[in-house]
Scaffold this active site. Structure first.
Site, short mmCIF file in Angstrom:
data_model
loop_
_atom_site.label_atom_id
_atom_site.label_comp_id
_atom_site.label_asym_id
_atom_site.label_seq_id
_atom_site.Cartn_x
_atom_site.Cartn_y
_atom_site.Cartn_z
CD GLU A 27 14.24 5.05 74.01
OE1 GLU A 27 14.99 5.71 73.25
OE2 GLU A 27 13.08 5.42 74.32
CD GLU A 69 14.03 11.90 78.28
OE1 GLU A 69 13.63 12.10 79.43
OE2 GLU A 69 14.43 12.82 77.52
#
Lengths: 373, 373
Positions: B190, B333
């Site tokens: 994310e 991420e």
């Protein structure tokens, strides 16, 4: 491997080969390391957020002298040898397994074959001194210095001449591989029934820990074999007093032919500014031999993983290395080193391929909005 | 991603989609797991010597129902969203960075792009609710449920309808990816400025730890921002009392749009018997939402790494998961998940590709010499 120098050609001046290699080892290129760190700070991520992979990439930059190192040509070396101390009943498997596993490496069926393929690395196998017969095979370097070491509870494991021969052969192997296909990073593993006994003896001698403190269960021995293993190491330490001898004598007294070859590889890799990834107990004991011969070789070592063997942590602490992985591995062959090699590749790819804040138009931590944003 | 169901088409029956997915989640296939364990014991290595990778492969066999699972089709999902709580000064970076980083993901310049390439995985990016404008791009699913959540210290982060919409969108995304290109394993990451605040709030609510105990420095905040972050989480917990609510209400009260999408992905992956690899704090907080909706989804999760964020360890302990890597990462991420994905691939390749003692003619630990030896 047709261009390899054969053992016979080497034997005249092995000591010279070793001395020349040691003399060629240089310290880290701090300028390249600093350039890597400066680039790291400009990449599109919070400072330090890639954790230990940032330090790995910067260290490899300092090793190689390349601010953005590429680790494209990857080599796994698996050195095999047998051990006279096996006669003391220190292992769960008979010595015949060493030759059987060499054949398995050459057929591609062992764990290291799978993990080397996974890491995009080629595998070279060395019969440094296997008791059983090993096959003729293009991927096998057949040194066969002797059919296993002597039982080091009664005599030196090998002669000084053979110790130098093993070291020089490791140097020659690495040098030839580098000349032939190139080596940007090397991972070092081994196979040899009873070689965790030799490795623990080396670790006890170098670190000053007791035999019992650095002795583990190897491939999975019972209590009786464990006690036999501790006793064998204690006897060897009492007989040879290897605590203060030089690296060659340490190898000769209580080492193994495969340990000598790997120590030679570490020396050659350091001289060539190529990072070498350690595997478990035995591969790390070879690093203790190499750094006793040339302390500067330690700057070119990367600890791949933490083995469950108790002596491994002691050896890594002595080398002041922190392992990248901790997965409960205790197989050897270079398996943990090959897995860790993939992390080194990832670390260097991040350093090389990520966009900078300016390239990507991303606002940095200081709130500086790039011109194009 | 032209076959994706659009958000508008989903909105009629999001609750039905979620309920149908939850109902489809089955327990592990213990027979497949046992077959994997039986094969593991026949491979040319001492029993247990590949450590945690043996358990990983056997667990993936039980998840997938395949005794020798193949993880060839690899997907990384990166969900992005902004957070109203950013107005409370809890982050080192301004919210504009979320949209900038989405653009960076699409250009291939971020850490996750490099590590997904390293893992042989494709990357799909989701704008779940980014405040800034994000580009039209074939690899970007633009849900844009809202331009960031509401400040959850004053109101619910989102409505129940939007929480269901985020979850159903995650389910639809995973389902479409599986239908289009296939998914054997998925890693979930994310991006979202201030989303470590939302994640810590979820972790405090679910685990019962205090806000302070599970709050970390995120991308690198100073003491003043750290205190503001703790205070914001404490206020949110006092306002919404989310400790006992169901998963959808938990997400609505203190979650994020990207957290909802990832929770939906976990539900869909579990229903499809596909292993999902967790990344760090935020991706793991989404797993807490998913397992509150469907406890059985936890059986399909793999903990990729241990983040330096203190709340991460608490969340993993609650999920009874032990991370594979511990590299000091704190980027998000999906970076740690992508690295761990490579270990899952290695574990399954070992199980599938290694020779057995009988195949290779190697004597096993019981001293059984194979017929051909």
């Amino acid at each position: 491997m047709t261009t390899h120098t054969t053992p016979t050609e080497l034997s005249d001046d092995d000591a010279t080969v070793i001395a020349r290699t040691v003399a060629a080892i240089q310290p880290h290129d701090l300028e390249a390391g600093a350039q890597a760190a400066a680039r790291q700070a400009q990449l599109t991520k919070p400072p330090g957020s890639i954790g230990r992979l940032e330090a790995v990439a910067e260290r490899i930059a300092a090793m190689t002298g390349q601010p953005r190192p590429h680790l494209d040509r990857r080599l796994v070396i698996v050195a095999a040898g047998d051990h006279g101390v096996a006669a003391r009943g220190v292992s769960a498997y008979p010595s015949e397994v060493t030759a059987q596993m060499v054949a398995n490496f050459l057929e591609g069926g062992a764990a290291i074959n799978v993990l080397a393929s996974h890491a995009g690395a080629r595998v070279r196998v060395v019969d440094a001194g296997v008791a059983g017969e090993t096959p003729q095979h293009p991927d096998l370097l057949r040194l066969r210095i002797a059919p296993g070491t002597a039982d080091f509870t009664r005599a030196p494991a090998m002669s000084t001449v053979d110790a130098e021969r093993a070291l020089a052969a490791g140097i020659a192997l690495f040098t030839a591989e580098r000349a032939d296909e190139g080596v940007d990073i090397v991972a070092c593993g081994e196979m040899g029934i009873s070689n965790s006994t030799a490795a623990a003896a080396i670790i006890a001698a170098v670190t000053g820990h007791t035999a019992r403190a650095v002795t583990g269960r190897g491939t999975g021995i019972d209590d009786a074999r464990f006690e036999a293993k501790v006793a064998a190491i204690e006897e060897a330490l009492a007989l040879h007093q290897p605590q203060q001898v030089d690296g060659v004598q340490l190898l000769a007294a209580i080492g193994g032919f495969e340990i000598g070859v790997l120590a030679g590889v570490y020396l050659a890799a350091a001289a060539a500014r190529v990072p070498a990834v350690l595997d478990g107990l035995i591969s790390t004991s070879a690093a203790l031999v190499a750094t006793r011969i040339a302390p500067g070789a330690g700057e070119y070592l990367i600890a791949g993983h933490r083995s469950v063997e108790p002596g491994h942590a002691a050896a890594l602490a002595h080398l002041q290395l922190e392992p990248l992985l901790d997965l409960g591995l205790r197989l050897g062959e270079g398996t943990g080193a090959a897995l860790a090699m993939t992390l080194c590749v990832a670390a260097c790819r991040l350093l090389d391929e990520m966009a900078t804040f300016e390239d990507a138009g991303v606002t940095d931590a200081a709130g500086v909005v790039p011109p194009e944003a």
